[in-house]
Design an enzyme around this catalytic site. Sequence first.
Site, PDB file in Angstrom:
ATOM      1  N   HIS A  48     -16.294 -45.928 -51.360  1.00  0.00           N
ATOM      2  CA  HIS A  48     -15.164 -45.063 -51.695  1.00  0.00           C
ATOM      3  C   HIS A  48     -15.520 -44.201 -52.912  1.00  0.00           C
ATOM      4  O   HIS A  48     -16.442 -44.520 -53.659  1.00  0.00           O
ATOM      5  CB  HIS A  48     -13.932 -45.887 -52.097  1.00  0.00           C
ATOM      6  CG  HIS A  48     -13.571 -47.002 -51.170  1.00  0.00           C
ATOM      7  ND1 HIS A  48     -12.422 -46.996 -50.422  1.00  0.00           N
ATOM      8  CD2 HIS A  48     -14.180 -48.187 -50.894  1.00  0.00           C
ATOM      9  CE1 HIS A  48     -12.334 -48.120 -49.721  1.00  0.00           C
ATOM     10  NE2 HIS A  48     -13.395 -48.860 -49.997  1.00  0.00           N
ATOM     11  N   THR A  74     -13.170 -42.917 -56.315  1.00  0.00           N
ATOM     12  CA  THR A  74     -11.917 -43.378 -56.908  1.00  0.00           C
ATOM     13  C   THR A  74     -10.808 -42.330 -56.867  1.00  0.00           C
ATOM     14  O   THR A  74      -9.630 -42.677 -56.837  1.00  0.00           O
ATOM     15  CB  THR A  74     -12.132 -43.783 -58.378  1.00  0.00           C
ATOM     16  OG1 THR A  74     -12.600 -42.648 -59.112  1.00  0.00           O
ATOM     17  CG2 THR A  74     -13.147 -44.916 -58.477  1.00  0.00           C
ATOM     18  N   GLU A  88     -16.245 -48.866 -55.126  1.00  0.00           N
ATOM     19  CA  GLU A  88     -15.659 -47.619 -55.595  1.00  0.00           C
ATOM     20  C   GLU A  88     -16.612 -46.931 -56.571  1.00  0.00           C
ATOM     21  O   GLU A  88     -17.127 -47.570 -57.492  1.00  0.00           O
ATOM     22  CB  GLU A  88     -14.329 -47.885 -56.302  1.00  0.00           C
ATOM     23  CG  GLU A  88     -13.226 -48.424 -55.409  1.00  0.00           C
ATOM     24  CD  GLU A  88     -12.391 -47.322 -54.782  1.00  0.00           C
ATOM     25  OE1 GLU A  88     -12.657 -46.134 -55.052  1.00  0.00           O
ATOM     26  OE2 GLU A  88     -11.464 -47.682 -54.012  1.00  0.00           O
ATOM     27  N   HIS A 107     -15.064 -44.978 -46.463  1.00  0.00           N
ATOM     28  CA  HIS A 107     -13.633 -45.153 -46.217  1.00  0.00           C
ATOM     29  C   HIS A 107     -13.134 -44.108 -45.223  1.00  0.00           C
ATOM     30  O   HIS A 107     -12.299 -44.399 -44.361  1.00  0.00           O
ATOM     31  CB  HIS A 107     -12.867 -45.044 -47.541  1.00  0.00           C
ATOM     32  CG  HIS A 107     -11.493 -45.617 -47.482  1.00  0.00           C
ATOM     33  ND1 HIS A 107     -10.583 -45.464 -48.514  1.00  0.00           N
ATOM     34  CD2 HIS A 107     -10.853 -46.341 -46.531  1.00  0.00           C
ATOM     35  CE1 HIS A 107      -9.462 -46.075 -48.192  1.00  0.00           C
ATOM     36  NE2 HIS A 107      -9.588 -46.610 -46.996  1.00  0.00           N
ATOM     37  N   ASP A 132     -12.819 -40.068 -48.519  1.00  0.00           N
ATOM     38  CA  ASP A 132     -13.858 -40.568 -49.425  1.00  0.00           C
ATOM     39  C   ASP A 132     -14.952 -41.296 -48.659  1.00  0.00           C
ATOM     40  O   ASP A 132     -14.692 -41.880 -47.609  1.00  0.00           O
ATOM     41  CB  ASP A 132     -13.250 -41.449 -50.524  1.00  0.00           C
ATOM     42  CG  ASP A 132     -12.367 -42.567 -50.011  1.00  0.00           C
ATOM     43  OD1 ASP A 132     -11.562 -42.321 -49.104  1.00  0.00           O
ATOM     44  OD2 ASP A 132     -12.481 -43.696 -50.529  1.00  0.00           O
TER      45      ASP A 132
END
Length: 278
Positions: free
Chosen positions: A80, A82, A145, A183, A193
Amino acid sequence: MNTMKPYPRLMLWVMAATIYSCAPKPYATTNKVYRQQAKQYAGMLKVQPAPVPADGAPTVVNWIGTTNFNMRKPNYVIIHHTAQGSCDSTFRTFTLPRTQVSAHYVICGDGTINHMLNDYLRAWHAGLSKWGNVTDMNSCSIGIELDNNGLVPFQPQQINSLLVLLDSLKHRYNIPAANFIGHGDIAPSRKVDPSAYFPWQQLAEKGFGLWYGDTAKIILPVDFNSKRALRIVGYDTRDTTAAIKAFKRHFIPADSTTGTELNEGEKKILFSLMEQSE
C-alpha cells in the site's frame, strides 16, 4: 589528564538513564493495549473446544488434542501507500481504535522499517477485496504500507528497505512470487495504491511479483478474451473497467491514466501474465 573521579561520572550516567526512562513514550499506552489483546487471544487458543453434537451420533466424552499443528502462516503480501502526510500521521491512524485500520509494517521515507503487528496476526489493511477465489485477504496476507501520498515517486532508500523486508518474508513463509501484489489489484473498484509510481518491475526482477518479457513475438489466440485473462491472473472482473485500470496501473503505468480498453500490445502483456498464472 582526566581528573574526574569515577563516582561523579557514574552519577551522571545514572541521572541520564533515569531521565531517559522517565521520558514520555508516545505509544506506551497503545503498546500496553497490544500486549493485553495478544494475551487475550493467547488465552482463547488454550481453551479446549466444546464438543459438537450431531443427531443420531454418540456424544463425545473427551477432548483429544492433536500434537500435529502450528500457526497459520501468511501466503500473500499486499503493498500500500499511506496517502497521509507523514509516518507519524500513519502511526496515529493505526493506533486509534475508531479508525479500524492497521498494517503489519510501515516503511518511512528514510527507509526505516516499523513493525506494528506480529506477522501471524490478522491486520485490517485489505478491507473488502478479492484475488482469484480468495475473498478474505486479511486472513492470509501481510500488509505493508509505504509512507507516500500517491502523487510522487517513492524514495530509493524506501524501496531498498522494502526489498530487504520482502526477501525476509518470502523465505520465512515460502510466499510464491506471484503473491506479491498491491491494494489496487485486490480492490480495483476502491483503491489505487501503491500508485502508478510504484516500481513493480524492479520488484519482479528480484522475485517479488510477476512481470513480462519481450511480447513482440506473441501471437494472440483468435478466441483471446481479456476479461477471462484478467480473472485468471487474479483480478475481480465484476467491474471490468476498474480491473483494466488496476492492471494498467500495475503493469503498464505509463498508460494507466488513458483509456479503459486494451490495445493489441497490452493484450499480449496480459496474455503473457495469464500464462504464468495458469
